[in-house]
Design a protein around this motif. Structure first.
Motif, PDB file in Angstrom:
ATOM      1  N   GLY A  72       0.791  -1.235   0.000  1.00 16.27           N
ATOM      2  CA  GLY A  72       0.000   0.000   0.000  1.00 16.27           C
ATOM      3  C   GLY A  72       0.818   1.277   0.000  1.00 16.27           C
ATOM      4  N   LYS A  73       2.162   1.168   0.053  1.00 19.30           N
ATOM      5  CA  LYS A  73       3.022   2.361   0.043  1.00 19.30           C
ATOM      6  C   LYS A  73       3.670   2.501  -1.342  1.00 19.30           C
ATOM      7  N   PRO A  74       3.974   3.731  -1.765  1.00 10.78           N
ATOM      8  CA  PRO A  74       4.668   3.888  -3.051  1.00 10.78           C
ATOM      9  C   PRO A  74       6.032   3.182  -3.035  1.00 10.78           C
ATOM     10  N   LEU A  75       6.542   2.884  -4.213  1.00 14.13           N
ATOM     11  CA  LEU A  75       7.882   2.290  -4.314  1.00 14.13           C
ATOM     12  C   LEU A  75       8.920   3.360  -3.982  1.00 14.13           C
ATOM     13  N   SER A  76      10.073   2.899  -3.513  1.00 12.17           N
ATOM     14  CA  SER A  76      11.122   3.860  -3.205  1.00 12.17           C
ATOM     15  C   SER A  76      12.401   3.465  -3.941  1.00 12.17           C
ATOM     16  N   VAL A  77      12.954   4.430  -4.690  1.00 10.49           N
ATOM     17  CA  VAL A  77      14.142   4.143  -5.508  1.00 10.49           C
ATOM     18  C   VAL A  77      15.370   4.196  -4.611  1.00 10.49           C
ATOM     19  N   CYS A 102       2.747  -3.615 -14.823  1.00  8.89           N
ATOM     20  CA  CYS A 102       1.566  -4.434 -15.124  1.00  8.89           C
ATOM     21  C   CYS A 102       0.622  -4.455 -13.922  1.00  8.89           C
ATOM     22  N   HIS A 103      -0.643  -4.822 -14.167  1.00  6.75           N
ATOM     23  CA  HIS A 103      -1.633  -4.927 -13.081  1.00  6.75           C
ATOM     24  C   HIS A 103      -1.201  -5.878 -11.977  1.00  6.75           C
ATOM     25  N   GLU A 111      10.397   8.044 -11.728  1.00  2.00           N
ATOM     26  CA  GLU A 111       8.969   8.394 -11.831  1.00  2.00           C
ATOM     27  C   GLU A 111       8.076   7.167 -11.892  1.00  2.00           C
ATOM     28  N   ILE A 112       8.585   6.025 -11.430  1.00  4.72           N
ATOM     29  CA  ILE A 112       7.829   4.773 -11.570  1.00  4.72           C
ATOM     30  C   ILE A 112       6.475   4.815 -10.874  1.00  4.72           C
ATOM     31  N   ASN A 113       6.363   5.553  -9.782  1.00  2.00           N
ATOM     32  CA  ASN A 113       5.061   5.609  -9.091  1.00  2.00           C
ATOM     33  C   ASN A 113       3.980   6.267  -9.946  1.00  2.00           C
ATOM     34  N   THR A 114       4.408   7.151 -10.854  1.00  2.00           N
ATOM     35  CA  THR A 114       3.446   7.761 -11.785  1.00  2.00           C
ATOM     36  C   THR A 114       2.800   6.695 -12.664  1.00  2.00           C
ATOM     37  N   ALA A 115       3.571   5.668 -13.024  1.00  2.00           N
ATOM     38  CA  ALA A 115       3.033   4.588 -13.857  1.00  2.00           C
ATOM     39  C   ALA A 115       1.873   3.891 -13.137  1.00  2.00           C
ATOM     40  N   PHE A 116       2.007   3.705 -11.826  1.00  3.79           N
ATOM     41  CA  PHE A 116       0.917   3.091 -11.052  1.00  3.79           C
ATOM     42  C   PHE A 116      -0.290   4.015 -10.987  1.00  3.79           C
ATOM     43  N   LEU A 171      -1.186   6.310 -13.201  1.00  2.65           N
ATOM     44  CA  LEU A 171      -1.832   6.330 -14.519  1.00  2.65           C
ATOM     45  C   LEU A 171      -2.680   5.076 -14.722  1.00  2.65           C
ATOM     46  N   MET A 172      -2.176   3.931 -14.246  1.00  6.24           N
ATOM     47  CA  MET A 172      -2.913   2.675 -14.370  1.00  6.24           C
ATOM     48  C   MET A 172      -4.208   2.737 -13.561  1.00  6.24           C
ATOM     49  N   HIS A 173      -4.106   3.185 -12.322  1.00 10.46           N
ATOM     50  CA  HIS A 173      -5.292   3.244 -11.455  1.00 10.46           C
ATOM     51  C   HIS A 173      -6.323   4.236 -11.971  1.00 10.46           C
ATOM     52  N   GLU A 174      -5.846   5.299 -12.633  1.00 14.60           N
ATOM     53  CA  GLU A 174      -6.768   6.300 -13.177  1.00 14.60           C
ATOM     54  C   GLU A 174      -7.315   5.881 -14.543  1.00 14.60           C
ATOM     55  N   GLY A 175      -6.845   4.724 -15.058  1.00 13.70           N
ATOM     56  CA  GLY A 175      -7.306   4.247 -16.365  1.00 13.70           C
ATOM     57  C   GLY A 175      -6.781   5.098 -17.511  1.00 13.70           C
ATOM     58  N   LYS A 176      -5.699   5.841 -17.286  1.00 14.24           N
ATOM     59  CA  LYS A 176      -5.199   6.766 -18.314  1.00 14.24           C
ATOM     60  C   LYS A 176      -4.182   6.124 -19.245  1.00 14.24           C
ATOM     61  N   SER A 177      -3.628   4.979 -18.858  1.00 14.19           N
ATOM     62  CA  SER A 177      -2.592   4.358 -19.698  1.00 14.19           C
ATOM     63  C   SER A 177      -3.075   3.000 -20.195  1.00 14.19           C
ATOM     64  N   ILE A 178      -2.526   2.551 -21.324  1.00 14.19           N
ATOM     65  CA  ILE A 178      -2.666   1.136 -21.664  1.00 14.19           C
ATOM     66  C   ILE A 178      -1.459   0.451 -21.037  1.00 14.19           C
ATOM     67  N   ARG A 179      -0.273   0.905 -21.409  1.00 15.00           N
ATOM     68  CA  ARG A 179       0.928   0.394 -20.774  1.00 15.00           C
ATOM     69  C   ARG A 179       1.913   1.529 -20.551  1.00 15.00           C
ATOM     70  N   SER A 180       2.490   1.582 -19.367  1.00 11.45           N
ATOM     71  CA  SER A 180       3.609   2.486 -19.090  1.00 11.45           C
ATOM     72  C   SER A 180       4.878   1.657 -19.072  1.00 11.45           C
ATOM     73  N   VAL A 181       5.943   2.228 -19.638  1.00  7.07           N
ATOM     74  CA  VAL A 181       7.238   1.552 -19.656  1.00  7.07           C
ATOM     75  C   VAL A 181       8.263   2.443 -18.970  1.00  7.07           C
ATOM     76  N   VAL A 182       9.020   1.847 -18.077  1.00  5.99           N
ATOM     77  CA  VAL A 182      10.104   2.547 -17.383  1.00  5.99           C
ATOM     78  C   VAL A 182      11.418   2.180 -18.069  1.00  5.99           C
ATOM     79  N   THR A 183      12.220   3.200 -18.403  1.00  2.00           N
ATOM     80  CA  THR A 183      13.515   2.925 -19.015  1.00  2.00           C
ATOM     81  C   THR A 183      14.626   3.292 -18.031  1.00  2.00           C
ATOM     82  N   PHE A 184      15.713   2.560 -18.103  1.00  2.00           N
ATOM     83  CA  PHE A 184      16.833   2.796 -17.188  1.00  2.00           C
ATOM     84  C   PHE A 184      17.931   3.599 -17.878  1.00  2.00           C
TER      85      PHE A 184
END
Ligand code: APR
Ligand code: ZN
Length: 369
Positions: free
Chosen positions: A12-17, A40-41, A349-354, A356-369
Motif C-alpha cells: 500500500g506504500k509507493p515504491l522507493s528508488v 503491469c496490473h 517516476e515509476i510511481n506515476t506509472a501506477f 496512470l494505471m489506477h486512473e485508467g489513463k494508460s494502456i501500458r507504461s514503460v520505465v527505461t533505465f
C-alpha cells in the motif's frame, strides 16, 4: 555490485528508488542489466497487499528486457552481450510439465520463486546487508537482476528494449491465449471482454489467426476507436445494451462465440463470457485474475450443452521457445506494440506509472533505465 532499484518496502506504500546490492550469478544463474520494464496490473495487485503470496521488502516487476552482463558456472545457452527477456514462467524442458505438450506451466523452480528466492533458496538482493526478496522470479524494477538460465528468452539484438519488454507479459498473454490456448481457427467468431492491455492483444491475436467477427465488450466507450485499430470489428458497450448482454451477444454472433476471452478479472463477466459461447462447441478462456478467494458460477447445463470453460497463464507460451518468435512478429510488422505503450518514464517516476494505471489513463507504461 551496487545498482538502482524501485523497492516495495510495504503493502500500500509507493515504491522507493534505492541503491541495492546485487550479488553475482551462482551456478546456472545469469546477471542481466534491465534496459526497460513495463508496469503491469499484477505488480499493482501485489503492491496493494491483496495478493496472498505477496511479501515485502521486494523488488517487483516482471515485464522487462535487457542484456546479459555475466553468467554463473554451468550456463550454456547464454553469454555476456546477449539480449534477453525475463520469464516469470520458465521453460526448463526437463520437468514433467515441460515434457507434457498440454501445458506451459514449468514447475522446476516454482516453490522458491513463490517465496521470492532463487532456486538455491537465497536472495541476490540486499540493502545494508538486509535481504530484499525477488518477485515472480524476475524483479525487473531493478537496473540489474539475477535469473536462472531457464527463465530467460534470448531475443534478436536489433529489437528495441522499450517496446519488446511488453512481450514479457501483456503481449504474450493476450496473443498466446488466442494462438496457443484457444487455437482459434480461420473464420471464427470471437468475443473479447475488456479492452485493456490484455484485451487489445487478444484482439490482435484474433486478427492474426484470421478470425471473422472480433467483438469487443467494454464499459468505456473510448476503447472503441483504439480496439478497431488492432482488428476489432464490432464494439458492444454493456451499459448501452437494452436487456441482458448475453442474449445480445449470442444474437450478434449468429448463435454465440466460437471463442470468448475474459480480460477484466471479474467473476460476473467471466460468467457472461462463458454463456455467450456457442452451444455445442463454444470455448471460453479466462485470462483476467479475479481477487483472492472469489468464485465463479454458472448453471452446469451450460457445460452439459457443449460449452467449455478454460483458463490460461502467460498465454500458454513456452517462453524460451515462443517469446523470440513473438519478437520476430513484432519486428516483421505482423503485430503492433508501439501504439499500446502510452507512457514512458525514468525509474525515478515509476510511481506515476501506477497512478496512470489506477486512473485508467494508460494502456501500458514503460520505465527505461
Ligand atoms: N464490463 C466490461 N468491461 C469492463 C468492465 C465490465 N464490467 N469492468 C472493466 N471493464 C474494462 C475496462 O474499461 C478496461 O478497458 O476492462 C478493461 C480492463 O483493462 P485494464 O484495466 O487495462 O486491464 P488489463 O491490463 O488488460 O488486465 C486485465 O488481466 O492480467 C490480468 O490482472 C489483470 O485481471 C486483470 C486483467
Ligand atoms: Zn504481468
Amino acid at each position: 555490485m551496487e545498482t538502482r532499484a524501485a523497492v516495495a518496502f510495504q503493502a500500500g506504500k509507493p515504491l522507493s528508488v534505492e541503491s541495492v546490492t546485487v550479488d553475482g550469478p551462482r551456478e546456472g544463474e545469469v546477471l542481466v542489466e534491465i534496459k526497460a520494464t513495463g508496469v503491469c496490473h499484477t505488480d499493482a495487485f501485489t503492491l496493494s497487499g491483496e495478493d496472498p503470496e505477496g511479501m515485502f521488502p521486494a523488488i517487483l516487476g516482471h515485464e522487462g528486457a535487457g542484456v546479459v552482463v555475466d553468467v554463473g558456472p554451468g550456463v550454456k545457452s547464454l553469454k555476456p552481450g546477449d539480449h534477453v527477456i525475463p520469464l516469470y514462467t520458465p521453460e526448463c524442458r526437463e520437468c514433467e510439465y515441460c515434457l507434457n505438450p498440454k501445458t506451459n506451466l514449468c514447475q522446476s523452480i516454482r516453490s522458491t520463486q513463490g517465496q521470492g528466492l532463487m532456486p538455491d533458496g537465497s536472495s541476490r538482493f540486499s540493502i545494508n546487508g538486509e535481504p530484499v526478496l525477488h518477485y515472480m522470479g524476475c524483479s525487473t524494477f531493478s537496473n540489474h537482476t539475477v535469473l536462472p538460465e531457464i527463465a530467460l528468452a534470448k531475443i534478436r539484438s536489433d529489437a528495441p528494449f522499450d517496446k519488446v519488454c511488453y512481450i514479457g507479459c501483456g503481449v504474450t498473454t493476450g496473443i498466446g491465449a488466442v494462438i496457443n490456448t484457444a487455437k482459434v481457427e480461420i473464420g471464427s467468431n470471437v468475443v473479447v471482454f475488456g479492452l485493456g492491455g490484455i484485451g487489445l492483444n487478444v484482439i490482435q491475436g484474433a486478427r492474426l489467426a484470421g478470425a471473422n467477427m472480433i467483438v469487443g465488450v467494454d464499459i468505456n466507450p473510448d476503447k472503441k476507436a483504439l480496439a478497431e485499430r488492432y482488428g476489432m470489428t464490432h464494439f458492444v458497450n454493456p451499459l448501452e445494451v437494452e436487456g441482458d448482454l448475453v442474449p445480445y451477444l449470442v444474437d450478434l454472433t449468429g448463435g454465440g462465440a466460437d471463442y470468448s476471452f475474459e480480460c477484466i478479472g471479474r467473476t460476473d463477466t467471466m460468467r457472461q463470457a462463458l454463456e455467450c459461447a456457442h452451444k455445442g462447441w463454444g470455448e471460453s478462456i479466462i485470462i483476467g485474475v479475479a481477487g483472492a478467494g472469489q468464485e465463479i458460477s454458472t448453471r452446469p447445463f451450460q457445460l452439459v450443452t457443449g460449452r467449455s470453460w478454460r483458463g490460461t497463464a502467460f498465454g500458454g507460451a513456452r517462453g524460451r521457445t515462443d517469446v523470440p518468435k513473438i519478437v520476430d512478429w513484432y519486428m516483421d510488422g505482423k503485430i503492433e506494440i508501439d501504439s499500446m505503450i502510452t507512457h514512458t518514464m525514468p525509474l525515478d517516476e515509476i510511481n506515476t506509472a501506477f497512478d496512470l494505471m489506477h486512473e485508467g489513463k494508460s494502456i501500458r507504461s514503460v520505465v527505461t533505465f
